[in-house]
Design a protein around this motif. Structure first.
Motif, PDB file in Angstrom:
ATOM      1  N   PRO A   1       0.279  -1.866  -0.064  1.00 51.86           N
ATOM      2  CA  PRO A   1      -0.060   0.248  -0.301  1.00 51.86           C
ATOM      3  C   PRO A   1       0.470   1.230   0.142  1.00 51.86           C
ATOM      4  CG  PRO A   1      -0.142  -0.855   2.512  1.00 51.86           C
ATOM      5  CD  PRO A   1       0.521  -2.163   1.076  1.00 51.86           C
TER       6      PRO A   1
ATOM      7  N   VAL B   1       0.307   4.170   1.072  1.00 51.48           N
ATOM      8  CA  VAL B   1      -0.450   5.568   1.647  1.00 51.48           C
ATOM      9  C   VAL B   1       0.483   5.998   3.007  1.00 51.48           C
ATOM     10  CG1 VAL B   1      -2.100   3.997   1.670  1.00 51.48           C
ATOM     11  CG2 VAL B   1      -1.020   3.435   3.346  1.00 51.48           C
TER      12      VAL B   1
ATOM     13  N   ARG C   1      -0.689   5.296   9.057  1.00 57.27           N
ATOM     14  CA  ARG C   1      -2.097   4.739   8.395  1.00 57.27           C
ATOM     15  C   ARG C   1      -1.811   3.091   8.490  1.00 57.27           C
ATOM     16  NH1 ARG C   1      -4.813  10.044   4.981  1.00 57.27           N
ATOM     17  NH2 ARG C   1      -5.953  11.242   6.591  1.00 57.27           N
ATOM     18  N   LEU C   2      -1.032   2.950   8.277  1.00 53.98           N
ATOM     19  CA  LEU C   2      -0.904   0.955   8.372  1.00 53.98           C
ATOM     20  C   LEU C   2      -1.327   0.226   8.616  1.00 53.98           C
ATOM     21  CD1 LEU C   2       2.667   0.923   6.690  1.00 53.98           C
ATOM     22  CD2 LEU C   2       1.111   1.215   5.034  1.00 53.98           C
TER      23      LEU C   2
ATOM     24  N   LEU D   1      -4.945  -1.626   8.382  1.00 49.57           N
ATOM     25  CA  LEU D   1      -4.640  -2.702   7.314  1.00 49.57           C
ATOM     26  C   LEU D   1      -5.510  -4.125   7.652  1.00 49.57           C
ATOM     27  CD1 LEU D   1      -4.424  -3.572   4.123  1.00 49.57           C
ATOM     28  CD2 LEU D   1      -1.886  -4.533   4.879  1.00 49.57           C
TER      29      LEU D   1
ATOM     30  N   TYR E   1      -9.872  -2.541   0.602  1.00 45.66           N
ATOM     31  CA  TYR E   1      -8.675  -2.196  -0.170  1.00 45.66           C
ATOM     32  C   TYR E   1      -8.238  -0.553  -0.804  1.00 45.66           C
ATOM     33  CZ  TYR E   1      -3.474  -2.586  -1.335  1.00 45.66           C
ATOM     34  OH  TYR E   1      -2.107  -2.437  -0.922  1.00 45.66           O
TER      35      TYR E   1
ATOM     36  N   TRP F   1      -9.646   2.415   0.444  1.00 50.61           N
ATOM     37  CA  TRP F   1      -8.775   2.826   1.127  1.00 50.61           C
ATOM     38  C   TRP F   1      -7.864   3.819   0.514  1.00 50.61           C
ATOM     39  CZ3 TRP F   1      -4.002  -0.184   3.860  1.00 50.61           C
ATOM     40  CH2 TRP F   1      -3.193   0.600   4.660  1.00 50.61           C
ATOM     41  N   VAL F   2      -7.170   2.346  -0.585  1.00 46.80           N
ATOM     42  CA  VAL F   2      -5.681   3.240  -0.771  1.00 46.80           C
ATOM     43  C   VAL F   2      -6.101   4.478  -2.154  1.00 46.80           C
ATOM     44  CG1 VAL F   2      -4.140   2.829  -2.859  1.00 46.80           C
ATOM     45  CG2 VAL F   2      -4.113   1.039  -1.265  1.00 46.80           C
TER      46      VAL F   2
ATOM     47  N   GLY G   1      -5.096   6.057   2.315  1.00 47.45           N
ATOM     48  CA  GLY G   1      -5.061   5.370   3.954  1.00 47.45           C
ATOM     49  C   GLY G   1      -6.728   6.039   4.678  1.00 47.45           C
TER      50      GLY G   1
END
Length: 296
Positions: A96, A98, A102-103, A106, A219, A222-223, A227
Protein backbone atom coordinates in the motif's frame (compact mmCIF):
# COMPACT_ATOMS: atom_id res chain seq x y z
CA UNK A 1 5.55 -27.68 1.05
CA UNK A 2 3.74 -30.28 -1.04
CA UNK A 3 1.58 -30.10 -4.13
CA UNK A 4 -2.21 -29.94 -3.96
CA UNK A 5 -2.61 -33.35 -5.55
CA UNK A 6 -1.99 -35.28 -2.34
CA UNK A 7 -4.48 -38.08 -1.75
CA UNK A 8 -5.38 -40.71 0.79
CA UNK A 9 -5.20 -40.65 4.57
CA UNK A 10 -6.30 -37.34 6.03
CA UNK A 11 -7.20 -36.07 2.54
CA UNK A 12 -10.00 -38.59 1.98
CA UNK A 13 -12.86 -36.74 3.75
CA UNK A 14 -15.52 -36.46 1.03
CA UNK A 15 -17.23 -33.65 2.95
CA UNK A 16 -14.07 -31.58 2.52
CA UNK A 17 -13.14 -31.52 -1.17
CA UNK A 18 -9.98 -29.73 -2.32
CA UNK A 19 -10.05 -26.19 -3.60
CA UNK A 20 -10.36 -25.87 -7.37
CA UNK A 21 -7.28 -23.84 -8.27
CA UNK A 22 -8.05 -23.36 -11.97
CA UNK A 23 -11.59 -22.13 -11.30
CA UNK A 24 -10.36 -19.77 -8.58
CA UNK A 25 -7.74 -18.31 -10.90
CA UNK A 26 -10.26 -17.70 -13.68
CA UNK A 27 -12.59 -15.97 -11.24
CA UNK A 28 -10.05 -13.83 -9.39
CA UNK A 29 -7.05 -13.09 -11.65
CA UNK A 30 -8.65 -10.40 -13.75
CA UNK A 31 -7.13 -7.67 -15.95
CA UNK A 32 -6.63 -4.50 -13.90
CA UNK A 33 -7.65 -6.42 -10.76
CA UNK A 34 -5.68 -6.51 -7.51
CA UNK A 35 -4.89 -10.22 -7.49
CA UNK A 36 -1.86 -11.04 -9.64
CA UNK A 37 -1.29 -14.72 -8.84
CA UNK A 38 -2.96 -17.47 -6.84
CA UNK A 39 -1.33 -20.70 -5.70
CA UNK A 40 -2.84 -23.51 -3.64
CA UNK A 41 -0.59 -25.98 -1.81
CA UNK A 42 -1.65 -29.10 0.03
CA UNK A 43 0.33 -28.45 3.18
CA UNK A 44 2.85 -25.95 4.50
CA UNK A 45 4.11 -24.62 7.78
CA UNK A 46 2.87 -21.04 7.41
CA UNK A 47 1.54 -19.24 4.35
CA UNK A 48 2.68 -15.94 5.88
CA UNK A 49 6.27 -17.16 6.19
CA UNK A 50 6.29 -18.65 2.69
CA UNK A 51 4.90 -15.52 1.04
CA UNK A 52 7.12 -13.17 3.06
CA UNK A 53 10.21 -15.08 1.92
CA UNK A 54 9.29 -14.32 -1.72
CA UNK A 55 7.99 -10.78 -1.22
CA UNK A 56 10.92 -9.19 -3.03
CA UNK A 57 10.31 -11.15 -6.24
CA UNK A 58 6.52 -11.02 -6.35
CA UNK A 59 4.23 -8.18 -7.41
CA UNK A 60 1.46 -6.87 -5.22
CA UNK A 61 -1.58 -9.10 -5.16
CA UNK A 62 0.08 -12.51 -4.84
CA UNK A 63 -2.16 -14.98 -2.99
CA UNK A 64 -1.00 -18.20 -1.31
CA UNK A 65 -3.56 -20.67 0.03
CA UNK A 66 -2.88 -23.88 1.94
CA UNK A 67 -5.23 -26.81 2.40
CA UNK A 68 -3.45 -27.42 5.70
CA UNK A 69 -1.08 -25.38 7.88
CA UNK A 70 1.17 -27.23 10.28
CA UNK A 71 2.73 -24.17 11.93
CA UNK A 72 0.11 -21.50 11.43
CA UNK A 73 0.68 -18.42 13.58
CA UNK A 74 -1.53 -15.81 15.16
CA UNK A 75 -0.74 -12.73 17.18
CA UNK A 76 1.71 -13.09 20.08
CA UNK A 77 3.18 -16.17 18.34
CA UNK A 78 0.13 -18.28 19.16
CA UNK A 79 -0.43 -21.34 17.02
CA UNK A 80 -3.40 -21.75 14.67
CA UNK A 81 -4.33 -25.38 14.05
CA UNK A 82 -7.20 -27.06 12.22
CA UNK A 83 -7.79 -30.28 10.29
CA UNK A 84 -6.83 -30.34 6.61
CA UNK A 85 -9.39 -28.72 4.29
CA UNK A 86 -11.53 -27.61 7.22
CA UNK A 87 -10.98 -23.90 6.69
CA UNK A 88 -9.47 -21.11 4.66
CA UNK A 89 -5.77 -20.59 5.36
CA UNK A 90 -4.30 -17.90 3.15
CA UNK A 91 -1.92 -14.98 2.90
CA UNK A 92 -1.85 -12.05 0.48
CA UNK A 93 0.98 -9.69 -0.43
CA UNK A 94 0.04 -6.01 -0.39
CA UNK A 95 2.17 -2.93 -1.05
CA UNK A 96 0.00 0.00 0.00
CA UNK A 97 1.17 3.48 -0.97
CA UNK A 98 -0.32 5.25 2.05
CA UNK A 99 1.16 7.26 4.96
CA UNK A 100 2.98 5.00 7.43
CA UNK A 101 0.84 6.04 10.39
CA UNK A 102 -2.24 4.64 8.63
CA UNK A 103 -0.84 1.15 8.06
CA UNK A 104 -2.34 0.00 11.35
CA UNK A 105 -5.71 0.06 9.61
CA UNK A 106 -4.74 -2.76 7.24
CA UNK A 107 -5.59 -5.70 9.56
CA UNK A 108 -8.78 -3.91 10.63
CA UNK A 109 -9.71 -3.39 6.98
CA UNK A 110 -9.06 -7.09 6.34
CA UNK A 111 -11.45 -7.97 9.14
CA UNK A 112 -14.16 -5.78 7.64
CA UNK A 113 -13.60 -7.32 4.21
CA UNK A 114 -13.65 -10.91 5.49
CA UNK A 115 -16.78 -10.37 7.55
CA UNK A 116 -18.54 -8.61 4.65
CA UNK A 117 -17.68 -11.38 2.20
CA UNK A 118 -18.55 -14.23 4.54
CA UNK A 119 -21.89 -12.78 5.60
CA UNK A 120 -22.93 -12.69 1.95
CA UNK A 121 -21.50 -16.06 0.93
CA UNK A 122 -21.96 -18.15 4.08
CA UNK A 123 -25.11 -16.61 5.48
CA UNK A 124 -23.65 -16.56 8.99
CA UNK A 125 -23.46 -13.49 11.19
CA UNK A 126 -19.94 -12.42 12.07
CA UNK A 127 -18.58 -9.68 14.27
CA UNK A 128 -15.12 -8.24 14.85
CA UNK A 129 -13.08 -8.33 18.03
CA UNK A 130 -10.40 -5.66 18.12
CA UNK A 131 -7.82 -5.87 16.70
CA UNK A 132 -7.79 -9.01 14.59
CA UNK A 133 -10.41 -11.66 15.41
CA UNK A 134 -13.55 -12.79 13.61
CA UNK A 135 -16.32 -13.92 15.95
CA UNK A 136 -19.38 -16.07 15.36
CA UNK A 137 -22.32 -16.82 17.62
CA UNK A 138 -22.87 -20.49 18.40
CA UNK A 139 -26.40 -21.45 19.51
CA UNK A 140 -26.27 -22.87 23.03
CA UNK A 141 -28.48 -25.79 24.08
CA UNK A 142 -30.62 -25.31 20.98
CA UNK A 143 -31.76 -28.93 21.23
CA UNK A 144 -33.42 -28.17 24.62
CA UNK A 145 -35.48 -25.19 23.50
CA UNK A 146 -39.25 -25.09 23.84
CA UNK A 147 -41.29 -23.97 20.82
CA UNK A 148 -40.97 -20.22 20.28
CA UNK A 149 -37.86 -19.82 22.46
CA UNK A 150 -34.77 -18.08 21.07
CA UNK A 151 -31.44 -19.84 21.59
CA UNK A 152 -28.84 -18.12 23.75
CA UNK A 153 -25.75 -17.43 21.69
CA UNK A 154 -22.20 -18.04 22.77
CA UNK A 155 -19.52 -15.82 21.24
CA UNK A 156 -16.64 -17.83 19.75
CA UNK A 157 -13.53 -17.06 17.67
CA UNK A 158 -13.76 -18.43 14.13
CA UNK A 159 -10.98 -16.50 12.43
CA UNK A 160 -7.86 -14.44 12.92
CA UNK A 161 -5.69 -12.00 11.01
CA UNK A 162 -1.93 -11.47 11.15
CA UNK A 163 -0.18 -8.66 9.26
CA UNK A 164 3.62 -8.66 8.98
CA UNK A 165 6.18 -6.49 7.19
CA UNK A 166 7.83 -8.20 4.21
CA UNK A 167 10.75 -6.70 2.30
CA UNK A 168 11.14 -2.97 1.74
CA UNK A 169 7.55 -2.04 0.91
CA UNK A 170 5.43 -5.16 1.36
CA UNK A 171 3.00 -6.32 4.00
CA UNK A 172 1.85 -9.92 4.13
CA UNK A 173 -1.64 -10.29 5.58
CA UNK A 174 -2.57 -13.76 6.75
CA UNK A 175 -6.13 -14.89 7.31
CA UNK A 176 -7.34 -18.10 8.93
CA UNK A 177 -11.03 -18.98 9.05
CA UNK A 178 -12.59 -22.10 10.57
CA UNK A 179 -15.19 -23.24 8.06
CA UNK A 180 -16.34 -26.83 8.63
CA UNK A 181 -14.86 -27.73 12.02
CA UNK A 182 -17.18 -29.91 14.05
CA UNK A 183 -17.52 -29.57 17.82
CA UNK A 184 -15.16 -32.46 18.56
CA UNK A 185 -12.48 -30.91 16.33
CA UNK A 186 -12.25 -27.51 17.99
CA UNK A 187 -8.73 -26.87 19.33
CA UNK A 188 -9.98 -24.92 22.39
CA UNK A 189 -13.42 -24.39 23.98
CA UNK A 190 -13.47 -20.73 22.89
CA UNK A 191 -13.14 -21.62 19.19
CA UNK A 192 -15.98 -21.80 16.71
CA UNK A 193 -16.63 -22.32 13.01
CA UNK A 194 -19.02 -21.20 10.31
CA UNK A 195 -20.60 -24.66 10.34
CA UNK A 196 -21.38 -24.50 14.06
CA UNK A 197 -22.75 -20.97 13.59
CA UNK A 198 -25.35 -22.29 11.15
CA UNK A 199 -23.79 -21.17 7.87
CA UNK A 200 -25.95 -21.93 4.84
CA UNK A 201 -22.82 -22.70 2.80
CA UNK A 202 -19.42 -24.13 3.71
CA UNK A 203 -18.21 -24.40 0.10
CA UNK A 204 -14.66 -23.11 0.43
CA UNK A 205 -14.31 -22.13 -3.23
CA UNK A 206 -17.32 -19.86 -2.90
CA UNK A 207 -16.16 -18.46 0.42
CA UNK A 208 -12.62 -17.79 -0.79
CA UNK A 209 -13.86 -15.94 -3.87
CA UNK A 210 -16.15 -13.84 -1.70
CA UNK A 211 -13.42 -12.95 0.80
CA UNK A 212 -10.84 -12.01 -1.83
CA UNK A 213 -13.30 -9.97 -3.90
CA UNK A 214 -14.42 -8.12 -0.78
CA UNK A 215 -10.82 -7.52 0.29
CA UNK A 216 -9.93 -6.13 -3.15
CA UNK A 217 -12.88 -3.72 -2.97
CA UNK A 218 -12.16 -2.44 0.55
CA UNK A 219 -8.40 -2.24 -0.01
CA UNK A 220 -8.89 -0.33 -3.24
CA UNK A 221 -11.16 2.22 -1.58
CA UNK A 222 -8.72 2.63 1.32
CA UNK A 223 -5.69 3.17 -0.93
CA UNK A 224 -7.59 5.62 -3.15
CA UNK A 225 -8.44 7.57 0.01
CA UNK A 226 -4.71 7.69 0.90
CA UNK A 227 -5.34 5.34 3.80
CA UNK A 228 -7.91 7.64 5.42
CA UNK A 229 -10.21 5.33 7.43
CA UNK A 230 -13.10 7.80 7.47
CA UNK A 231 -13.05 8.79 3.80
CA UNK A 232 -12.75 5.15 2.69
CA UNK A 233 -15.65 4.00 4.86
CA UNK A 234 -13.47 1.56 6.80
CA UNK A 235 -13.93 3.30 10.15
CA UNK A 236 -17.73 3.32 9.90
CA UNK A 237 -17.86 -0.31 8.77
CA UNK A 238 -15.50 -1.53 11.48
CA UNK A 239 -17.34 0.42 14.18
CA UNK A 240 -20.68 -1.03 13.05
CA UNK A 241 -19.43 -4.63 13.19
CA UNK A 242 -17.10 -4.43 16.20
CA UNK A 243 -18.22 -6.49 19.20
CA UNK A 244 -15.54 -4.88 21.39
CA UNK A 245 -16.86 -1.31 21.31
CA UNK A 246 -19.25 -0.49 24.11
CA UNK A 247 -18.07 -3.49 26.11
CA UNK A 248 -16.16 -3.65 29.35
CA UNK A 249 -12.78 -5.12 28.51
CA UNK A 250 -9.45 -6.08 29.98
CA UNK A 251 -6.36 -5.28 27.96
CA UNK A 252 -3.22 -7.26 28.73
CA UNK A 253 -0.57 -4.84 27.56
CA UNK A 254 3.15 -5.14 26.78
CA UNK A 255 5.35 -5.01 29.86
CA UNK A 256 2.90 -7.15 31.87
CA UNK A 257 0.59 -4.17 32.41
CA UNK A 258 -3.16 -4.61 32.61
CA UNK A 259 -5.91 -2.11 31.84
CA UNK A 260 -9.62 -2.47 32.54
CA UNK A 261 -12.38 -0.20 31.33
CA UNK A 262 -15.00 0.39 28.67
CA UNK A 263 -14.01 0.30 25.01
CA UNK A 264 -15.27 3.59 23.62
CA UNK A 265 -14.05 4.05 20.05
CA UNK A 266 -11.17 3.82 17.60
CA UNK A 267 -8.85 6.75 17.06
CA UNK A 268 -7.42 7.91 13.73
CA UNK A 269 -4.59 5.37 13.87
CA UNK A 270 -6.88 2.41 14.59
CA UNK A 271 -6.06 2.26 18.30
CA UNK A 272 -8.72 1.24 20.82
CA UNK A 273 -9.75 4.12 23.09
CA UNK A 274 -10.61 2.84 26.58
CA UNK A 275 -12.33 4.75 29.39
CA UNK A 276 -10.20 4.07 32.46
CA UNK A 277 -11.26 3.70 36.09
CA UNK A 278 -9.90 7.14 36.99
CA UNK A 279 -12.20 8.94 34.57
CA UNK A 280 -9.67 9.44 31.77
CA UNK A 281 -9.06 7.59 28.52
CA UNK A 282 -6.16 5.62 27.11
CA UNK A 283 -5.50 4.60 23.51
CA UNK A 284 -4.35 0.98 23.22
CA UNK A 285 -2.26 0.18 20.15
CA UNK A 286 -1.28 -3.39 20.98
CA UNK A 287 -2.47 -5.89 23.52
CA UNK A 288 -4.56 -8.95 24.21
CA UNK A 289 -8.21 -7.98 24.68
CA UNK A 290 -10.63 -9.93 26.83
CA UNK A 291 -14.36 -9.21 26.70
CA UNK A 292 -15.61 -9.12 30.28
CA UNK A 293 -19.08 -10.20 31.28
CA UNK A 294 -21.49 -7.51 32.36
CA UNK A 295 -22.18 -7.42 36.09
CA UNK A 296 -25.28 -6.48 37.98
Amino acid sequence: MTSSNASGGRWSDLDRPPLNTSVLRRALLLPDGLWSSLDVVASTGSTNSDLAARAGELPEGAVLVAEEQTSGRGRLDRTWSAPARSGLFLSVLLKPDVPAHRLGWLPLLTGVAAATGLVKAAGADLSLKWPNDLLVTIPKDSDKLRPGETPIGEERKAGGILAERAGDDGIVVGLGINVSLRADELPVPTAGSLLLAGAVSTDRDTLLRAVLRSLADWYGAWVRADGDPEASGVLAAYTADCATLGRRIRADLPGERMLEGQALSLDGDGRLVVATEGGGTEAVGAGDIVHLRATG
